[in-house]
Structure formats: C-alpha cells, structure tokens
Scaffold this motif. Structure first.
Motif, PDB file in Angstrom:
ATOM      1  N   LEU A  99       0.649  -1.225  -0.014  1.00 46.58           N
ATOM      2  CA  LEU A  99      -0.201   0.021   0.218  1.00 46.58           C
ATOM      3  C   LEU A  99       0.995   1.250   0.139  1.00 46.58           C
ATOM      4  CD1 LEU A  99      -2.688  -1.160   2.437  1.00 46.58           C
ATOM      5  CD2 LEU A  99      -2.959  -0.595  -0.051  1.00 46.58           C
ATOM      6  N   ALA A 100       2.073   1.102   0.712  1.00 47.33           N
ATOM      7  CA  ALA A 100       2.761   2.421   0.477  1.00 47.33           C
ATOM      8  C   ALA A 100       3.340   2.516  -0.661  1.00 47.33           C
ATOM      9  CB  ALA A 100       4.233   2.114   1.723  1.00 47.33           C
ATOM     10  N   GLN A 101       3.684   1.608  -1.567  1.00 49.38           N
ATOM     11  CA  GLN A 101       3.966   1.903  -3.086  1.00 49.38           C
ATOM     12  C   GLN A 101       2.750   2.858  -3.722  1.00 49.38           C
ATOM     13  OE1 GLN A 101       5.452  -1.563  -5.138  1.00 49.38           O
ATOM     14  NE2 GLN A 101       5.899  -2.524  -3.120  1.00 49.38           N
ATOM     15  N   PHE A 102       1.600   2.449  -3.513  1.00 42.23           N
ATOM     16  CA  PHE A 102       0.635   3.141  -4.193  1.00 42.23           C
ATOM     17  C   PHE A 102       0.583   4.416  -3.599  1.00 42.23           C
ATOM     18  CE2 PHE A 102      -1.246  -1.464  -4.317  1.00 42.23           C
ATOM     19  CZ  PHE A 102      -1.030  -1.466  -5.823  1.00 42.23           C
ATOM     20  N   VAL A 103       0.513   4.663  -2.276  1.00 45.51           N
ATOM     21  CA  VAL A 103       0.509   5.898  -1.827  1.00 45.51           C
ATOM     22  C   VAL A 103       1.550   6.886  -2.239  1.00 45.51           C
ATOM     23  CG1 VAL A 103       0.862   7.295   0.409  1.00 45.51           C
ATOM     24  CG2 VAL A 103      -0.673   5.290   0.384  1.00 45.51           C
ATOM     25  N   ASN A 104       2.872   6.505  -2.453  1.00 34.25           N
ATOM     26  CA  ASN A 104       3.872   7.274  -2.994  1.00 34.25           C
ATOM     27  C   ASN A 104       3.652   7.557  -4.536  1.00 34.25           C
ATOM     28  OD1 ASN A 104       5.612   7.331  -0.791  1.00 34.25           O
ATOM     29  ND2 ASN A 104       6.577   5.177  -1.164  1.00 34.25           N
ATOM     30  N   GLN A 105       2.825   6.791  -5.128  1.00 37.66           N
ATOM     31  CA  GLN A 105       2.742   7.082  -6.652  1.00 37.66           C
ATOM     32  C   GLN A 105       1.304   8.150  -6.597  1.00 37.66           C
ATOM     33  OE1 GLN A 105       2.883   3.962  -9.379  1.00 37.66           O
ATOM     34  NE2 GLN A 105       3.922   2.647  -7.695  1.00 37.66           N
ATOM     35  N   GLY A 106       0.626   8.390  -5.685  1.00 37.23           N
ATOM     36  CA  GLY A 106      -0.402   9.325  -5.549  1.00 37.23           C
ATOM     37  C   GLY A 106      -1.669   8.687  -5.294  1.00 37.23           C
ATOM     38  N   VAL A 107      -1.868   7.495  -5.372  1.00 40.18           N
ATOM     39  CA  VAL A 107      -3.310   7.152  -5.198  1.00 40.18           C
ATOM     40  C   VAL A 107      -3.931   7.553  -3.912  1.00 40.18           C
ATOM     41  CG1 VAL A 107      -4.595   4.895  -4.739  1.00 40.18           C
ATOM     42  CG2 VAL A 107      -2.767   4.720  -6.462  1.00 40.18           C
ATOM     43  N   ASP A 108      -5.192   8.252  -4.087  1.00 42.87           N
ATOM     44  CA  ASP A 108      -5.880   8.957  -2.885  1.00 42.87           C
ATOM     45  C   ASP A 108      -6.307   7.718  -1.877  1.00 42.87           C
ATOM     46  OD1 ASP A 108      -7.627  10.158  -1.301  1.00 42.87           O
ATOM     47  OD2 ASP A 108      -8.076  11.696  -2.914  1.00 42.87           O
ATOM     48  N   VAL A 109      -6.194   7.727  -0.576  1.00 38.83           N
ATOM     49  CA  VAL A 109      -6.687   6.886   0.438  1.00 38.83           C
ATOM     50  C   VAL A 109      -8.299   6.838   0.202  1.00 38.83           C
ATOM     51  CG1 VAL A 109      -5.034   7.083   1.940  1.00 38.83           C
ATOM     52  CG2 VAL A 109      -6.824   8.787   2.214  1.00 38.83           C
ATOM     53  N   GLN A 110      -8.809   7.786  -0.434  1.00 38.15           N
ATOM     54  CA  GLN A 110     -10.277   7.599  -0.791  1.00 38.15           C
ATOM     55  C   GLN A 110     -10.777   6.845  -2.066  1.00 38.15           C
ATOM     56  OE1 GLN A 110     -12.377   8.720   1.645  1.00 38.15           O
ATOM     57  NE2 GLN A 110     -10.737   9.238   2.722  1.00 38.15           N
ATOM     58  N   ASP A 111      -9.657   6.560  -2.633  1.00 31.87           N
ATOM     59  CA  ASP A 111      -9.801   5.632  -3.984  1.00 31.87           C
ATOM     60  C   ASP A 111     -10.590   4.390  -3.424  1.00 31.87           C
ATOM     61  OD1 ASP A 111      -9.095   4.922  -6.772  1.00 31.87           O
ATOM     62  OD2 ASP A 111      -8.542   3.044  -5.558  1.00 31.87           O
ATOM     63  N   LYS A 112     -11.528   3.792  -4.181  1.00 32.16           N
ATOM     64  CA  LYS A 112     -12.573   2.575  -3.754  1.00 32.16           C
ATOM     65  C   LYS A 112     -11.534   1.315  -3.383  1.00 32.16           C
ATOM     66  CE  LYS A 112     -14.515   0.319  -7.152  1.00 32.16           C
ATOM     67  NZ  LYS A 112     -15.027  -0.302  -7.934  1.00 32.16           N
ATOM     68  N   HIS A 113     -10.612   1.054  -4.157  1.00 29.28           N
ATOM     69  CA  HIS A 113      -9.796  -0.094  -3.933  1.00 29.28           C
ATOM     70  C   HIS A 113      -8.714   0.244  -2.619  1.00 29.28           C
ATOM     71  CE1 HIS A 113     -11.089  -2.284  -7.527  1.00 29.28           C
ATOM     72  NE2 HIS A 113     -10.870  -0.984  -8.284  1.00 29.28           N
ATOM     73  N   MET A 114      -8.211   1.450  -2.428  1.00 30.53           N
ATOM     74  CA  MET A 114      -7.625   1.892  -1.351  1.00 30.53           C
ATOM     75  C   MET A 114      -8.307   1.685   0.032  1.00 30.53           C
ATOM     76  SD  MET A 114      -4.310   2.575  -0.352  1.00 30.53           S
ATOM     77  CE  MET A 114      -3.272   3.215  -1.674  1.00 30.53           C
ATOM     78  N   LYS A 115      -9.445   2.260  -0.226  1.00 30.43           N
ATOM     79  CA  LYS A 115     -10.336   2.328   0.854  1.00 30.43           C
ATOM     80  C   LYS A 115     -10.589   0.844   1.446  1.00 30.43           C
ATOM     81  CE  LYS A 115     -13.698   4.862   1.755  1.00 30.43           C
ATOM     82  NZ  LYS A 115     -14.904   5.720   1.489  1.00 30.43           N
ATOM     83  N   SER A 116     -11.014  -0.005   0.605  1.00 30.82           N
ATOM     84  CA  SER A 116     -11.271  -1.396   0.766  1.00 30.82           C
ATOM     85  C   SER A 116     -10.008  -2.369   1.348  1.00 30.82           C
ATOM     86  CB  SER A 116     -11.689  -2.159  -0.724  1.00 30.82           C
ATOM     87  OG  SER A 116     -11.670  -3.640  -0.218  1.00 30.82           O
ATOM     88  N   ALA A 117      -8.580  -1.824   0.788  1.00 32.45           N
ATOM     89  CA  ALA A 117      -7.617  -2.651   1.195  1.00 32.45           C
ATOM     90  C   ALA A 117      -7.189  -2.075   2.735  1.00 32.45           C
ATOM     91  CB  ALA A 117      -6.291  -2.156   0.215  1.00 32.45           C
ATOM     92  N   LEU A 118      -7.326  -0.624   3.022  1.00 32.26           N
ATOM     93  CA  LEU A 118      -7.048  -0.285   4.330  1.00 32.26           C
ATOM     94  C   LEU A 118      -8.241  -1.017   5.395  1.00 32.26           C
ATOM     95  CD1 LEU A 118      -6.359   3.440   3.560  1.00 32.26           C
ATOM     96  CD2 LEU A 118      -4.743   1.904   4.392  1.00 32.26           C
ATOM     97  N   ALA A 119      -9.311  -1.102   4.930  1.00 36.45           N
ATOM     98  CA  ALA A 119     -10.445  -1.559   5.897  1.00 36.45           C
ATOM     99  C   ALA A 119     -10.025  -2.922   6.146  1.00 36.45           C
ATOM    100  CB  ALA A 119     -11.766  -1.471   5.075  1.00 36.45           C
ATOM    101  N   ASN A 120      -9.635  -3.781   5.075  1.00 37.56           N
ATOM    102  CA  ASN A 120      -9.106  -5.154   5.356  1.00 37.56           C
ATOM    103  C   ASN A 120      -8.047  -5.286   6.151  1.00 37.56           C
ATOM    104  OD1 ASN A 120     -11.205  -5.974   3.539  1.00 37.56           O
ATOM    105  ND2 ASN A 120     -10.043  -6.338   1.883  1.00 37.56           N
ATOM    106  N   LEU A 121      -7.169  -4.407   6.094  1.00 38.13           N
ATOM    107  CA  LEU A 121      -5.824  -4.514   6.995  1.00 38.13           C
ATOM    108  C   LEU A 121      -6.412  -4.141   8.465  1.00 38.13           C
ATOM    109  CD1 LEU A 121      -2.988  -4.624   7.322  1.00 38.13           C
ATOM    110  CD2 LEU A 121      -2.831  -2.042   6.700  1.00 38.13           C
TER     111      LEU A 121
END
Length: 231
Positions: A99-121
C-alpha cells in the motif's frame, strides 16, 4: 492430507506427540506452516480465513490426541494461536509495504480499492479471532473450554497482528497526507490499475520478504496494545 496448502497430518502428529517441554517449537512450526500456505495464494481475506481454519482444526485434532493434562492442553493451543499470530504479522507488513507503494505514486486513500484494502488491513485482528473461534466450535467438548480461555486471554492482551495493523494504517494515512502536501501524483493512473490486482501484489511482497520464514523479534510497534498502554 494437504488442505489450503497445509500438511494437516504433519501438524496433527506434531501436536499429538508434543510434551510441555517441546511446546516451544510448536509456535515456530505453526508460524512457518501458516506463512508458507499464505505465500502460495493471493492474500485475500477469504484465503486467510481458509488457512487459519485449517491450522486451527489440525492443532485441535492433534491436541485432542495428546495425553497431556488440561493445563498442558491450554498451553499447546496457546502455541498454535501464537504461531498463527506471528504469521499474520508478516502479512500485515507485506500489505503495508504494498500500500505504501500506491500512496507514493499518488493514489488517494479515498480511492475505492485503497479504502477497501485499508479496511481489510484494519480488521485483520477481528478476522483472526472470528475465524479461529468458529473453527473451534467444530472441536470436541474437551477442547472448547481451553480454546475459549486462550481466546479470552488474547482478546484482553491484544494480538501482535492487531497492534501492527493499527500502526500500519496510521502510518499509511500520514504518508498519504504528506504525499498530498507534496503534490505527488506521478504514475497515479498506473497505480490505480495495479490496485485491481492488489491481492496478487501483496502475495508477491510477502514471498519477497527475505526474512519471511526466519524467527524475528517483534518490532516495538507490534507489541500488544495492553503493553503499549502500560509503557
């Protein structure tokens, strides 16, 4: 018999023949077996549940065959739980790195997939407790009380998996805020596309962790929440 990537017969035999003095090796054996099974599949919650259920059932079957007294039985089950916790701790770190790789590339934490991944974690500890608890319902009457004692004690103490997952989410959110301030958005479209195969990516990270199958000291951030509160 191999189920969910776990050699159940080997684990059953190990728990059936273990003595109180030998129980220290059980945690490491369970950790390695659990981690190996998780490395062989996409790291989805469904696959994590399957592996945890299989390990719990094997440990229960073997312990039921062990002639140890009631106090030793609880100790054996505690080692099984600790081994699974240690393996899940590695998966939490693998998810954080991915997830840190995605954040470094600018993916918003409100992005649907990112929110799902954070929730699972964030719910890893709950998944852990729920899965093991359900698996123990299928064990014999003689093991239900010892398993419940183990689970109650760990819920009070908190798992290393849960503690590290909470810290990881906090770190990722802080990292995302810093990236937003810096205006970092390079590769965001490519990163969003990669999020579609997030589970496979995390599996690759987990496999690539050089110390994945080696015992290691739990980092300060992975201590139990009760220990942190007392610090």
């Amino acid at each position: 018999m191999i189920k969910s990537g776990i050699d159940q017969d080997a684990l059953v035999k190990m728990f059936a023949e273990a003595t109180a003095k030998q129980s220290e090796t059980l945690g490491s054996a369970v950790r390695e077996a659990t981690l190996k099974a998780l490395q062989e599949r996409e790291l989805t919650l469904e696959n994590i549940r399957k592996v945890l259920k299989t390990v719990t059932q094997a440990a229960s079957t073997g312990t039921a065959q062990n002639p140890a007294g009631s106090m030793d039985v609880e100790q054996l089950l505690g080692k099984a739980f600790a081994g699974m916790d240690a393996a899940l701790l590695q998966t939490v770190e693998a998810q954080r790195k991915a997830l840190a790789q995605f954040v470094n590339q600018g993916v918003d934490v409100q992005d649907k997939h990112m929110k799902s991944a954070l929730a699972n974690l964030e719910q890893m500890e709950n998944v852990f407790f729920t899965t093991v608890s359900r698996a123990t319902r299928e064990t014999g009457d003689s093991l239900r009380a010892p398993w419940q004692h183990v689970l109650d004690a760990m819920k009070l103490k908190g798992t290393d998996t849960g503690a590290q997952a909470s810290v990881s989410v906090e770190q990722l959110l802080a990292q995302a805020q810093a990236a937003l301030r810096d205006g970092r958005a390079n590769g965001v479209h490519a990163a969003r596309a990669m999020m579609d195969s997030y589970a496979a990516l995390v599996s690759g990270v987990l496999i690539g962790m050089s110390d994945a199958l080696q015992p290691e000291a739990v980092p300060d951030s992975g201590r139990s929440r009760k220990t942190q509160a007392q610090a």
